[in-house]
Design a protein around this motif. Structure first.
Motif, PDB file in Angstrom:
ATOM      1  N   MET A 166      46.076  45.891  34.060  1.00  0.00           N
ATOM      2  CA  MET A 166      44.779  45.289  34.350  1.00  0.00           C
ATOM      3  C   MET A 166      44.910  43.768  34.384  1.00  0.00           C
ATOM      4  O   MET A 166      44.359  43.106  35.270  1.00  0.00           O
ATOM      5  CB  MET A 166      43.748  45.723  33.308  1.00  0.00           C
ATOM      6  CG  MET A 166      42.332  45.386  33.713  1.00  0.00           C
ATOM      7  SD  MET A 166      41.110  45.938  32.515  1.00  0.00           S
ATOM      8  CE  MET A 166      41.234  47.694  32.661  1.00  0.00           C
ATOM      9  N   ALA A 167      45.656  43.201  33.439  1.00  0.00           N
ATOM     10  CA  ALA A 167      45.859  41.748  33.412  1.00  0.00           C
ATOM     11  C   ALA A 167      46.598  41.272  34.670  1.00  0.00           C
ATOM     12  O   ALA A 167      46.233  40.243  35.257  1.00  0.00           O
ATOM     13  CB  ALA A 167      46.638  41.352  32.157  1.00  0.00           C
ATOM     14  N   ILE A 168      47.604  42.021  35.096  1.00  0.00           N
ATOM     15  CA  ILE A 168      48.327  41.676  36.321  1.00  0.00           C
ATOM     16  C   ILE A 168      47.372  41.728  37.516  1.00  0.00           C
ATOM     17  O   ILE A 168      47.396  40.843  38.384  1.00  0.00           O
ATOM     18  CB  ILE A 168      49.536  42.614  36.536  1.00  0.00           C
ATOM     19  CG1 ILE A 168      50.607  42.327  35.478  1.00  0.00           C
ATOM     20  CG2 ILE A 168      50.110  42.458  37.949  1.00  0.00           C
ATOM     21  CD1 ILE A 168      51.715  43.363  35.421  1.00  0.00           C
ATOM     22  N   SER A 169      46.516  42.714  37.547  1.00  0.00           N
ATOM     23  CA  SER A 169      45.529  42.839  38.625  1.00  0.00           C
ATOM     24  C   SER A 169      44.588  41.644  38.653  1.00  0.00           C
ATOM     25  O   SER A 169      44.269  41.114  39.720  1.00  0.00           O
ATOM     26  CB  SER A 169      44.708  44.113  38.463  1.00  0.00           C
ATOM     27  OG  SER A 169      45.547  45.228  38.474  1.00  0.00           O
ATOM     28  N   PHE A 170      44.131  41.221  37.477  1.00  0.00           N
ATOM     29  CA  PHE A 170      43.258  40.050  37.384  1.00  0.00           C
ATOM     30  C   PHE A 170      43.964  38.817  37.934  1.00  0.00           C
ATOM     31  O   PHE A 170      43.364  38.019  38.663  1.00  0.00           O
ATOM     32  CB  PHE A 170      42.840  39.776  35.937  1.00  0.00           C
ATOM     33  CG  PHE A 170      41.924  40.789  35.329  1.00  0.00           C
ATOM     34  CD1 PHE A 170      41.126  41.619  36.095  1.00  0.00           C
ATOM     35  CD2 PHE A 170      41.846  40.909  33.955  1.00  0.00           C
ATOM     36  CE1 PHE A 170      40.264  42.542  35.513  1.00  0.00           C
ATOM     37  CE2 PHE A 170      40.994  41.821  33.357  1.00  0.00           C
ATOM     38  CZ  PHE A 170      40.202  42.643  34.144  1.00  0.00           C
TER      39      PHE A 170
ATOM     40  N   VAL B 243      35.005  38.916  33.206  1.00  0.00           N
ATOM     41  CA  VAL B 243      34.283  39.222  31.956  1.00  0.00           C
ATOM     42  C   VAL B 243      33.137  40.198  32.226  1.00  0.00           C
ATOM     43  O   VAL B 243      32.954  41.183  31.507  1.00  0.00           O
ATOM     44  CB  VAL B 243      33.777  37.927  31.279  1.00  0.00           C
ATOM     45  CG1 VAL B 243      32.829  38.237  30.131  1.00  0.00           C
ATOM     46  CG2 VAL B 243      34.961  37.091  30.790  1.00  0.00           C
ATOM     47  N   SER B 244      32.359  39.942  33.274  1.00  0.00           N
ATOM     48  CA  SER B 244      31.240  40.833  33.616  1.00  0.00           C
ATOM     49  C   SER B 244      31.728  42.218  34.021  1.00  0.00           C
ATOM     50  O   SER B 244      31.077  43.221  33.731  1.00  0.00           O
ATOM     51  CB  SER B 244      30.418  40.235  34.755  1.00  0.00           C
ATOM     52  OG  SER B 244      29.909  38.992  34.387  1.00  0.00           O
ATOM     53  N   GLY B 245      32.871  42.260  34.690  1.00  0.00           N
ATOM     54  CA  GLY B 245      33.448  43.547  35.060  1.00  0.00           C
ATOM     55  C   GLY B 245      33.842  44.367  33.846  1.00  0.00           C
ATOM     56  O   GLY B 245      33.586  45.572  33.778  1.00  0.00           O
TER      57      GLY B 245
ATOM     58  N   GLY C 141      30.604  45.522  32.207  1.00  0.00           N
ATOM     59  CA  GLY C 141      30.025  46.611  33.011  1.00  0.00           C
ATOM     60  C   GLY C 141      30.810  47.901  32.867  1.00  0.00           C
ATOM     61  O   GLY C 141      30.230  48.983  32.764  1.00  0.00           O
ATOM     62  N   ALA C 142      32.138  47.788  32.847  1.00  0.00           N
ATOM     63  CA  ALA C 142      32.990  48.974  32.700  1.00  0.00           C
ATOM     64  C   ALA C 142      32.735  49.672  31.372  1.00  0.00           C
ATOM     65  O   ALA C 142      32.656  50.899  31.302  1.00  0.00           O
ATOM     66  CB  ALA C 142      34.460  48.578  32.818  1.00  0.00           C
ATOM     67  N   ARG C 143      32.581  48.887  30.325  1.00  0.00           N
ATOM     68  CA  ARG C 143      32.332  49.480  29.010  1.00  0.00           C
ATOM     69  C   ARG C 143      30.935  50.093  28.924  1.00  0.00           C
ATOM     70  O   ARG C 143      30.761  51.198  28.401  1.00  0.00           O
ATOM     71  CB  ARG C 143      32.515  48.425  27.908  1.00  0.00           C
ATOM     72  CG  ARG C 143      32.324  48.969  26.524  1.00  0.00           C
ATOM     73  CD  ARG C 143      33.301  50.071  26.194  1.00  0.00           C
ATOM     74  NE  ARG C 143      33.125  50.515  24.816  1.00  0.00           N
ATOM     75  CZ  ARG C 143      33.852  51.432  24.240  1.00  0.00           C
ATOM     76  NH1 ARG C 143      34.838  51.998  24.906  1.00  0.00           N
ATOM     77  NH2 ARG C 143      33.633  51.789  23.002  1.00  0.00           N
TER      78      ARG C 143
ATOM     79  N   ALA D 156      34.951  52.313  32.597  1.00  0.00           N
ATOM     80  CA  ALA D 156      34.628  53.052  33.816  1.00  0.00           C
ATOM     81  C   ALA D 156      34.763  52.110  35.017  1.00  0.00           C
ATOM     82  O   ALA D 156      34.117  51.059  35.065  1.00  0.00           O
ATOM     83  CB  ALA D 156      33.215  53.624  33.744  1.00  0.00           C
ATOM     84  N   TRP D 157      35.593  52.500  35.969  1.00  0.00           N
ATOM     85  CA  TRP D 157      35.876  51.700  37.163  1.00  0.00           C
ATOM     86  C   TRP D 157      34.602  51.279  37.887  1.00  0.00           C
ATOM     87  O   TRP D 157      34.450  50.116  38.253  1.00  0.00           O
ATOM     88  CB  TRP D 157      36.801  52.508  38.065  1.00  0.00           C
ATOM     89  CG  TRP D 157      36.981  51.981  39.439  1.00  0.00           C
ATOM     90  CD1 TRP D 157      36.436  52.486  40.585  1.00  0.00           C
ATOM     91  CD2 TRP D 157      37.759  50.857  39.845  1.00  0.00           C
ATOM     92  NE1 TRP D 157      36.834  51.744  41.669  1.00  0.00           N
ATOM     93  CE2 TRP D 157      37.644  50.732  41.244  1.00  0.00           C
ATOM     94  CE3 TRP D 157      38.538  49.921  39.170  1.00  0.00           C
ATOM     95  CZ2 TRP D 157      38.281  49.730  41.971  1.00  0.00           C
ATOM     96  CZ3 TRP D 157      39.167  48.933  39.903  1.00  0.00           C
ATOM     97  CH2 TRP D 157      39.044  48.841  41.275  1.00  0.00           C
ATOM     98  N   HIS D 158      33.692  52.217  38.097  1.00  0.00           N
ATOM     99  CA  HIS D 158      32.468  51.907  38.835  1.00  0.00           C
ATOM    100  C   HIS D 158      31.578  50.929  38.065  1.00  0.00           C
ATOM    101  O   HIS D 158      30.856  50.139  38.658  1.00  0.00           O
ATOM    102  CB  HIS D 158      31.712  53.180  39.224  1.00  0.00           C
ATOM    103  CG  HIS D 158      31.538  54.171  38.125  1.00  0.00           C
ATOM    104  ND1 HIS D 158      32.574  54.910  37.621  1.00  0.00           N
ATOM    105  CD2 HIS D 158      30.448  54.526  37.434  1.00  0.00           C
ATOM    106  CE1 HIS D 158      32.123  55.687  36.653  1.00  0.00           C
ATOM    107  NE2 HIS D 158      30.840  55.473  36.516  1.00  0.00           N
ATOM    108  N   GLY D 159      31.650  50.932  36.748  1.00  0.00           N
ATOM    109  CA  GLY D 159      30.911  49.958  35.954  1.00  0.00           C
ATOM    110  C   GLY D 159      31.486  48.555  36.113  1.00  0.00           C
ATOM    111  O   GLY D 159      30.753  47.565  36.159  1.00  0.00           O
ATOM    112  N   ALA D 160      32.818  48.486  36.233  1.00  0.00           N
ATOM    113  CA  ALA D 160      33.462  47.191  36.461  1.00  0.00           C
ATOM    114  C   ALA D 160      33.052  46.622  37.816  1.00  0.00           C
ATOM    115  O   ALA D 160      32.750  45.431  37.939  1.00  0.00           O
ATOM    116  CB  ALA D 160      34.983  47.336  36.385  1.00  0.00           C
TER     117      ALA D 160
END
Length: 167
Positions: A24-28, A58-60, A63-65, A93-97
Motif C-alpha cells: 500500500m505504501a509503494i502504491s501511495f 489520509v481520507s482514503g 474511508g476504507a476503515r 475496504a477498497w471501495h471506502g478508500a
C-alpha cells in the motif's frame, strides 16, 4: 488448502512490516509521484499537488476503515467505538478508500480552482497499480482467495499452489 506464506515482509525487532502495508505504501508513492509529475507539466504548484496527495491518502484510509466497519461490525460505533479506529488490527475496504479519497480530493480541487476531472485522470495510474499490489498482498494474508465452486465445472479449478513454488 492454505498456503504457507507469511503475511510479514520483514521484522525488525518488535516492529513487523506486513506485505499489505508495504504494498500500500509503494502504491501511495507511485501514485503521488505520477500525480506530481503530471501536475507540474500542467503548471500546478508542487505544494498543491503534495497537499492533495496527503489529503487523499489520509481520507482514503479513513474511508476504507469506515466502510469496512459499517459493512462488517456496525455495532462497534455504539458498543466499542475505539475498535473503529484500530486499523492496525486489520480491516479496510477498497471501495471506502475510493469514496473517501474521491470526495475529499474533489472538494480540495474545487476549493483551489483546479479541475478535478483532470486530476482524476492522473490518479488512474496509482489506483490501478495499488489495486494490483494489494490483491497480491491479500494472497500473503490468506484472504479473498475464494473457494471451490459446487458447480460441475469446479473440477477444472487449478489449485493456487500451482502458481507458487512452496518449499
Amino acid at each position: 488448502m492454505l498456503l504457507d506464506l507469511s503475511p510479514y515482509a520483514f521484522k525488525i525487532g518488535p516492529i513487523a512490516v506486513r506485505w499489505y502495508g508495504l504494498f500500500m505504501a509503494i502504491s501511495f508513492l507511485v501514485g503521488s509521484f505520477h500525480l506530481l509529475k503530471m501536475g507540474k507539466k500542467k503548471g500546478l504548484s508542487e505544494d498543491f499537488l503534495l497537499n492533495l496527495a496527503m489529503i487523499v491518502i489520509v481520507s482514503g484510509i479513513i474511508g476504507a476503515r469506515l466502510i469496512f466497519v459499517l459493512s462488517n461490525y456496525p455495532q462497534w460505533f455504539v458498543t466499542a467505538p475505539l475498535n473503529v479506529i484500530k486499523i492496525w488490527e486489520g480491516g479496510l475496504a477498497w471501495h471506502g478508500a475510493l469514496l473517501g479519497g474521491l470526495l475529499t480530493g474533489w472538494y480540495y480541487c474545487k476549493k483551489n480552482g483546479v479541475n478535478p476531472n483532470m486530476i482524476a485522470d492522473w490518479t488512474v495510474v496509482g489506483l490501478s497499480f495499488g489495486y494490483c499490489l494489494v490483491r497480491i498482498a491479500n494472497i500473503f494474508n490468506q484472504e479473498v482467495l475464494g473457494r471451490m465452486t459446487q458447480f460441475s465445472f469446479g473440477r477444472w479449478q487449478i489449485p493456487i499452489s500451482r502458481f507458487f513454488h512452496i518449499v
